[in-house]
Every structure is written in structure tokens, then in C-alpha cells.
Design an enzyme around this catalytic site. Structure first.
Site, PDB file in Angstrom:
ATOM      1  N   HIS A  70      57.339  33.346   8.772  1.00 17.05           N
ATOM      2  CA  HIS A  70      56.737  32.029   8.879  1.00 17.05           C
ATOM      3  C   HIS A  70      56.340  31.497   7.514  1.00 17.05           C
ATOM      4  O   HIS A  70      55.472  32.079   6.876  1.00 17.05           O
ATOM      5  CB  HIS A  70      55.513  32.088   9.781  1.00 17.05           C
ATOM      6  N   HIS A  87      40.910  30.167  15.088  1.00 18.73           N
ATOM      7  CA  HIS A  87      41.559  31.471  14.967  1.00 18.73           C
ATOM      8  C   HIS A  87      41.072  32.443  16.018  1.00 18.73           C
ATOM      9  O   HIS A  87      41.715  33.425  16.319  1.00 18.73           O
ATOM     10  CB  HIS A  87      41.256  32.070  13.607  1.00 18.73           C
ATOM     11  N   ARG A 105      39.687  15.155   1.276  1.00 12.69           N
ATOM     12  CA  ARG A 105      40.295  15.661   2.487  1.00 12.69           C
ATOM     13  C   ARG A 105      40.980  16.984   2.145  1.00 12.69           C
ATOM     14  O   ARG A 105      42.082  17.019   1.585  1.00 12.69           O
ATOM     15  CB  ARG A 105      41.318  14.646   3.023  1.00 12.69           C
ATOM     16  N   CYS A 151      44.304   8.465   4.037  1.00 14.04           N
ATOM     17  CA  CYS A 151      44.643   9.465   5.045  1.00 14.04           C
ATOM     18  C   CYS A 151      45.161   8.748   6.291  1.00 14.04           C
ATOM     19  O   CYS A 151      44.669   7.673   6.642  1.00 14.04           O
ATOM     20  CB  CYS A 151      43.410  10.286   5.390  1.00 14.04           C
ATOM     21  N   TYR A 176      51.273  14.856  10.973  1.00  9.65           N
ATOM     22  CA  TYR A 176      51.292  13.450  10.583  1.00  9.65           C
ATOM     23  C   TYR A 176      52.507  12.739  11.158  1.00  9.65           C
ATOM     24  O   TYR A 176      53.438  12.367  10.453  1.00  9.65           O
ATOM     25  CB  TYR A 176      51.204  13.338   9.057  1.00  9.65           C
TER      26      TYR A 176
HETATM   27  N1  LIG Z   1      47.004  21.130  -1.729  1.00  7.23           N
HETATM   28  C1  LIG Z   1      46.542  20.198  -0.851  1.00  7.23           C
HETATM   29  N2  LIG Z   1      46.972  18.936  -0.989  1.00  7.23           N
HETATM   30  C2  LIG Z   1      46.549  17.978  -0.133  1.00  7.23           C
HETATM   31  C3  LIG Z   1      45.685  18.290   0.947  1.00  7.23           C
HETATM   32  C4  LIG Z   1      45.231  19.636   1.054  1.00  7.23           C
HETATM   33  O1  LIG Z   1      44.443  20.007   1.937  1.00  7.23           O
HETATM   34  N3  LIG Z   1      45.700  20.564   0.139  1.00  7.23           N
HETATM   35  N4  LIG Z   1      45.329  17.317   1.838  1.00  7.23           N
HETATM   36  C5  LIG Z   1      46.225  16.153   1.927  1.00  7.23           C
HETATM   37  C6  LIG Z   1      45.696  15.054   2.711  1.00  7.23           C
HETATM   38  S1  LIG Z   1      45.928  15.101   4.396  1.00  7.23           S
HETATM   39  C7  LIG Z   1      45.122  13.960   2.121  1.00  7.23           C
HETATM   40  S2  LIG Z   1      44.583  12.662   3.064  1.00  7.23           S
HETATM   41  C8  LIG Z   1      44.958  13.884   0.651  1.00  7.23           C
HETATM   42  C9  LIG Z   1      43.525  13.659   0.269  1.00  7.23           C
HETATM   43  O2  LIG Z   1      43.392  13.561  -1.123  1.00  7.23           O
HETATM   44  P1  LIG Z   1      41.945  13.468  -1.772  1.00  7.23           P
HETATM   45  O3  LIG Z   1      41.119  14.621  -1.249  1.00  7.23           O
HETATM   46  O4  LIG Z   1      42.141  13.513  -3.245  1.00  7.23           O
HETATM   47  O5  LIG Z   1      41.353  12.151  -1.332  1.00  7.23           O
HETATM   48  O6  LIG Z   1      45.399  15.049  -0.007  1.00  7.23           O
HETATM   49  C10 LIG Z   1      46.566  15.636   0.540  1.00  7.23           C
HETATM   50  N5  LIG Z   1      46.992  16.718  -0.326  1.00  7.23           N
HETATM   51 MO   LIG Z   2      45.203  13.111   5.253  1.00  2.00          MO
END
Ligand SMILES: Nc1nc2c(c(=O)[nH]1)N[C@H]1C(S)=C(S)[C@@H](COP(=O)(O)O)O[C@H]1N2
Ligand SMILES: [Mo]
Length: 607
Positions: free
Chosen positions: A98, A122, A201, A251, A393
Site C-alpha cells: 500500500h 484507528h 490544514r 481548502c 477531494y
Molecule cells: N504535506 C502536506 N501537504 C498538504 C497537506 C498536508 O496535510 N500535508 N494538506 C493539504 C490541504 S488539504 C490543504 S487545504 C493545504 C493547506 O495549506 P496551508 O496549511 O498552508 O493553509 O495544504 C495541502 N498540502
Molecule cells: Mo484541504
């Protein structure tokens, strides 16, 4: 209709990402295969477990392992093990089968329990069962305390312990992992959201990269022919042209709570209107780096048999903590696409929460593709295999329920148009309002007094000043924002504050502060402002004063896309892309003003 809106009890929340990832991974192939896994021969590093000792009445047919031996089976060992309680598990096959198994690798050589405690789903019994199938023995009694638990390990128990401190003005939805948004009142005060107020996020913990180590941070780039090229951050900064691009990140769950409230339950973090922010990003173009690495296909190269059409290729982006997503190659190569490998944000290094030291920024696209803590890029004929690409998404129909066919629709990429109200000032607050001091009104106001003194020439009513943001994906410019302060009976146009497409020199003096830099398309938001009057009941028969005045906003972009009137028609179980007209209710009963609506806290905002 009711039944169509019911969500399944199965949890699809976004918050504890990795949990579901392993859950999904585990169930997809291991579910029926427990015995097969159990009979696998031990991994090469497996030491012969000592025979059970006296006072150890656990299953004598299974070997015992010392914790020191478990430690050797770390993420780099080729045969990762974890412990849970007093059991030892060989997760090699699980991880190998996976792609998302990377997440579980974080615990390799150690106890997986702290991670399970954090990612609560989990604990679902069937996941435990799947792990059970990888059990290879017990922790040796010599390493157990009196209560039969393994002796405490030094250090790493809470992967979130090293997360940065967050600004107090952020409303925290979840602490571990951190998900937080600025209160509406702070959201659109400035064109560039201050770094400390930019929404956060995170699906997991924030990787730790020391300042001294950052220049050596490595990004590997793998091409379809298998060629791999590695770049240090230092090399990216110095060898490629640096660009500055103002762009929104939003987001797909922004304003999800609005959809929930107006239609029905949705799975995921219940964001207000603040899962969106705007910044000026500094970095190098992804396309320059891909070309440098030797990529030969792209927007400007004719496709041949040896050089396949680039839209069948994807750029997979992977972060240090295992989050991953992808964008189609043509997006990365678009000469006007401004896709960045960013190391700066509003003139400062990226904050840790936002991807330090390196992140992707994909302007105009759902922020889920802007991978933070970027460490690996793979150009492939497949999308990223992560759940964040293939499941979370996507947007389903209002009737498609809690167990949709995940493969039926493409991943959300380019964002639709949206707008929101972030500040409402009523009565005497209007006069003192500037864009800097704007704040949501709350508390008791002496409206009558104010009206007598300041609003003599106006129709009978209460002055109101509304402000907010509007944004459209794909680089489409916001061309119009419509506001109604009487529930949609009459409309007027808001003043657009930010004018990225207007030349600074041509702007009127008073507008100069709103003329801002622009990328090769319109990736930023436009803030807007509107002053009007909440009419007295005597002048507005349609007003139901008990429910207050309804203020509405909707925007129009350069393709004449606009927002749906209600969330009903775009309702989806994941609560993605909640872009209906934003509605806020203002009540001025007994001179007490209350403002209700998505993004407006019940309590007055902090100063
Ligand atoms: N490595 C990593 N990249 C990520 C995420 C994450 O959890 N880890 N979250 C994604 C999501 S769903 C969003 S909405 C944005 C949020 O970016 P920010 O926290 O800089 O606003 O990062 C994206 N890139
Ligand atoms: Mo997001």
C-alpha cells in the site's frame, strides 16, 4: 429527499487522515487474507526470539522479542516492525502493498499506540484485526513493566510534540493534527493574509527541519524513464529564476459548516468561511525544474510515440510526512500556470505550518494539491495513489450517499467561484470603519442616537457596511460582486478593493493601496466592500424583523460563472465546494445587534 441526504455512519472525516488511509489500505487486500499473511516467513533481520520465561503465560507458540531488536526494524531496515501493547508486528508486507503505508512507517521500530491514540478511528476493531494478521510474537517479559506494558520508550511518543505554536486569533478545529482558521473578522483585512493568520490544514504532524539543515533539504525528481535527479533547496534557490506569485489557497472544505447547517450532515472538518487565505509566494517554477531534470514532454513539445501526450502524465508531489497528491503534467508545464516550488511567503521564509522549507503552490487549484514539506516529485502515467488524490477531494451528487463509487469522478483540481462576507458593521460602527479597523459588530449600540446625528439625509434605516472576499479558480478574474441587504429583493454592486489587473500608475490616488502584484493570471482574491442601509420595517414590508435582515453576497468571474443560490442542489456527503450565496443575518432588536452566519462567532471576536 430526506433519505438521500443521510450520511452513512462510516466515518469519512478528513481530520485524522492517516487513519483512514491505513484502514482503507488494510481492508482492500488483507481482509480475506489473514492466514496467508500469518504464514509468511520472517523478515531477514528477525532474530530468534527467546523461549518464553517463567511467569509468562502468553501464547507459548509465538516467539518473544527484546525491544532493542524491535528498534532495529526501523523505517530504513527493509523489514519494518511495530509494537502495539505487548505484541510485535512485522508490517513489511502491509507497507509494500500500500503506497499509503508510508504513514504507518512513522512508527517503525517503535510502538504504534501513540499514533493510534491520536488518530482515533484507528481504534476501529476491524483495523486492529488487520494488524493482528501481521503479528509475529510478543515483547519479551524482560521489557515489560509490572502491569505487562512495554517499558516507556524515550522521546518520540507524541509526534505532535514538536508542532509549532499557533496564533491565538486562529479558531482551532482540531489540535492534533492542527486544523485552524482565522476568525472572519481578520480574514480579509489585508490583501496578503499575514503568515500567522493564514489558515492551517494539516493531516499529520509538522515535520521538523532545522534552520541549518534547510539549505540541504533534498527534493528528488523522478522522470517517466526512471531517471532520478536530486536538488537541494540551496540549488533550487540559486540555479533557477525566482518568481513572486500572489495566490489564494483554499481548502475544498471551506464553508462546509454552512452546507451542513442549511442542508444536512457532511463528513469532514466543519470549516467556517476561513479555510481560505491569500499570500505572495516566492519560489521557482516547477516547470523550470522539470525541464532541468530532463523532462522532454510538455505543452510545447509535439507528441510522438516516444514522447507521449503530456496530458496522460501526472506530477505526483509527496511531502515528508507522507501526504501526497498530484496534478496533470500540462498544469505544471503551462507557461502561464505559475506552479511554484515555494520557499517564501509574504517576504519571509515559509512558516513551519505552511511547509517549511519547501512546498508546492498550484495557483487556481484546490489547495490539497499544494503539497507542503515537499520532498519528492514523480512524473508518472498515474495519478498519485494517495487517498487525498483518489478519494477525499471529489464531488458527488446530492444523492450519492456515504459510500460513493470513488472512481466515478475525477479529483477536484481547478476551483469554482466563491465569495463570502467577513465583516458586518452596523449603525455607528460604520462611520469609524476603515479597512484596517473593520471588525464584526457585536454588543449594544445606540442606533437611534447615531441615526439622528449622522444619517439625516438617508432613508429611514440603519447604516450597514459589509466586507469580504471573492475568488475564482483557474486564474479567472473576479469581475463583479453583487450584494443584497434585504434578502435578495434588491441588489447592488460592491466596490472591488484589490485590483491586480490594473496598472498601479493608472490607478486613482485613493485606490493605489489596493493595486497589487499579479501572476500571469488572476490567482489572488479580490476583497470587496459595500455600504448600504438596512431599511426600517415601515419602508420594507417584506422584512420579517424577528428574523432580522438577511445580507447576501455572490460573485461573478471573467467566464461569467456565478455561485448557486442554495446549497441544496450542490449538497454532497463530503461537504466539498460549499459555494452557495453566503448569507448573514443581522438583528437590531432593542438596539442590540447580533450577527449570525457561517464564519461569524457567537462571541465577539478578539481585538
Ligand atoms: N504535506 C502536506 N501537504 C498538504 C497537506 C498536508 O496535510 N500535508 N494538506 C493539504 C490541504 S488539504 C490543504 S487545504 C493545504 C493547506 O495549506 P496551508 O496549511 O498552508 O493553509 O495544504 C495541502 N498540502
Ligand atoms: Mo484541504
Amino acid at each position: 429527499m430526506e433519505s438521500k441526504r443521510q450520511t452513512s455512519t462510516e466515518d469519512h472525516t478528513e481530520a485524522p487522515g492517516p487513519t483512514r488511509l491505513t484502514l482503507y489500505a488494510g481492508l482492500s487486500t488483507c481482509g480475506d487474507d489473514i492466514n496467508a499473511s500469518r504464514s509468511k516467513s520472517p523478515a531477514p533481520l528477525t532474530p530468534t526470539g527467546p523461549a518464553p520465561t517463567a511467569g509468562d503465560d502468553r501464547d507459548p507458540s509465538l516467539p518473544r522479542f527484546r525491544l532493542a531488536d524491535v528498534r532495529k526494524h526501523d523505517a530504513n531496515s527493509g523489514s519494518p516492525w511495530v509494537t502495539s501493547g505487548d505484541k510485535v508486528y512485522d508490517i513489511t508486507d502491509w507497507v509494500a502493498a500500500h503506497p499509503g503505508g508510508d504513514v504507518i512507517l512513522q512508527a517503525a521500530g517503535h510502538s504504534i499506540d501513540p499514533y493510534w491514540a491520536i488518530f482515533t478511528i484507528h481504534k476501529a476493531p476491524h483495523v486492529l484485526q488487520v494488524l493482528e494478521s501481521y503479528c509475529i510474537g510478543f515483547v519479551d517479559k524482560a521489557d515489560l513493566d509490572d502491569s505487562g506494558k512495554p517499558l516507556a520508550e524515550g522521546g518520540i511518543e507524541d509526534p505532535f510534540a514538536t508542532d509549532p505554536k499557533r496564533d491565538e486569533r486562529l479558531t482551532v478545529l482540531t489540535q492534533k493534527p492542527c486544523n485552524a482558521e482565522p476568525e472572519a473578522a481578520y480574514l480579509a483585512r489585508e490583501f496578503a493574509t499575514p503568515n500567522e493568520l493564514f489558515y492551517v490544514r494539516n493531516h499529520m504532524w509538522v515535520p521538523v527541519v532545522d534552520v541549518e539543515e534547510a539549505p540541504k533539504h533534498e527534493l528528488t525528481v523522478e522522470l517517466p524513464d526512471g531517471e532520478v535527479r536530486a536538488y537541494t533547496l540551496e540549488e533550487l534557490r540559486t540555479r533557477f529564476k525566482i518568481h513572486h506569485v500572489p495566490a489564494v489557497l483554499q481548502c475544498s472544505g471551506n464553508r462546509r459548516s454552512d452546507m451542513t447547517k442549511s442542508v444536512g450532515p457532511t463528513n469532514g472538518l466543519q470549516w467556517g468561511a476561513g479555510a481560505i487565505s491569500n499570500a505572495v509566494w516566492e519560489g521557482v517554477l516547477l516547470k523550470d525544474v522539470l525541464r532541468d531534470a530532463g523532462l522532454r514532454t510538455g505543452d510545447d513539445v509535439g507528441a510522438t510515440e516516444d514522447d507521449p501526450p503530456s496530458d496522460s502524465l501526472h506530477v505526483q508531489l509527496t511531502g515528508m510526512e507522507a501526504y501526497a497528491a498530484s496534478i496533470p503534467l500540462p498544469v505544471a508545464m503551462d507557461a502561464r500556470g505559475d506552479v511554484l516550488l515555494a520557499f517564501g511567503m509574504n517576504g519571509k521564509p515559509l512558516p513551519r505550518d505552511h511547509g517549511y522549507p519547501l512546498r508546492a503552490v498550484v495557483p487556481g487549484y484546490v489547495a490539497a494539491r499544494s503539497v507542503k514539506w515537499l520532498s519528492r516529485i514523480v512524473v508518472s502515467d498515474e495519478e498519485s495513489a494517495s487517498q487525498w488524490q483518489r478519494r477525499d477531494y471529489k464531488l458527488f451528487g446530492p444523492n450519492e450517499g456515504g459510500k460513493p463509487n470513488w472512481d466515478r469522478y475525477p479529483a477536484i483540481q481547478e476551483m469554482p467561484i466563491t465569495s463570502a462576507i467577513t465583516s458586518v458593521l452596523v449603525g455607528k460602527d460604520v462611520k469609524s470603519c476603515t479597512d484596517k479597523s473593520a471588525r464584526a459588530a457585536a454588543g449594544v449600540r445606540d442606533l437611534k442616537d447615531w441615526q439622528d446625528k449622522n444619517w439625516v439625509d438617508s432613508p429611514k434605516g440603519t447604516p450597514v457596511e459589509v466586507a469580504g472576499y471573492a475568488y475564482s479558480g483557474g486564474g479567472r478574474e473576479i469581475v463583479r460582486v453583487d450584494v443584497s441587504v434585504d434578502g435578495g429583493r434588491t441588489w447592488d454592486q460592491a466596490e472591488l478593493l484589490d485590483s491586480p489587473s490594473r496598472n498601479y500608475d493608472d490607478a486613482e490616488e485613493t485606490q493605489k493601496k489596493y493595486v497589487v502584484a499579479r501572476g500571469r493570471r488572476d490567482w489572488a482574491w479580490k476583497r470587496w466592500q459595500y455600504k448600504g442601509v438596512l431599511l426600517d420595517k415601515s419602508l420594507d414590508q417584506s422584512l420579517q424583523r424577528e428574523q432580522g435582515h438577511e445580507i447576501l453576497v455572490k460573485a461573478v468571474d471573467s467566464a461569467y460563472n456565478t455561485q448557486p443560490e442554495h446549497h441544496d442542489g450542490i449538497y454532497n456527503v463530503r461537504g466539498n465546494l460549499a459555494t452557495a450565496w453566503h448569507r448573514v443575518r443581522v438583528q437590531t432588536n432593542d438596539d442590540k445587534i447580533t450577527i449570525q452566519g457561517c464564519g461569524f462567532p457567537d462571541k465577539p471576536p478578539r481585538k
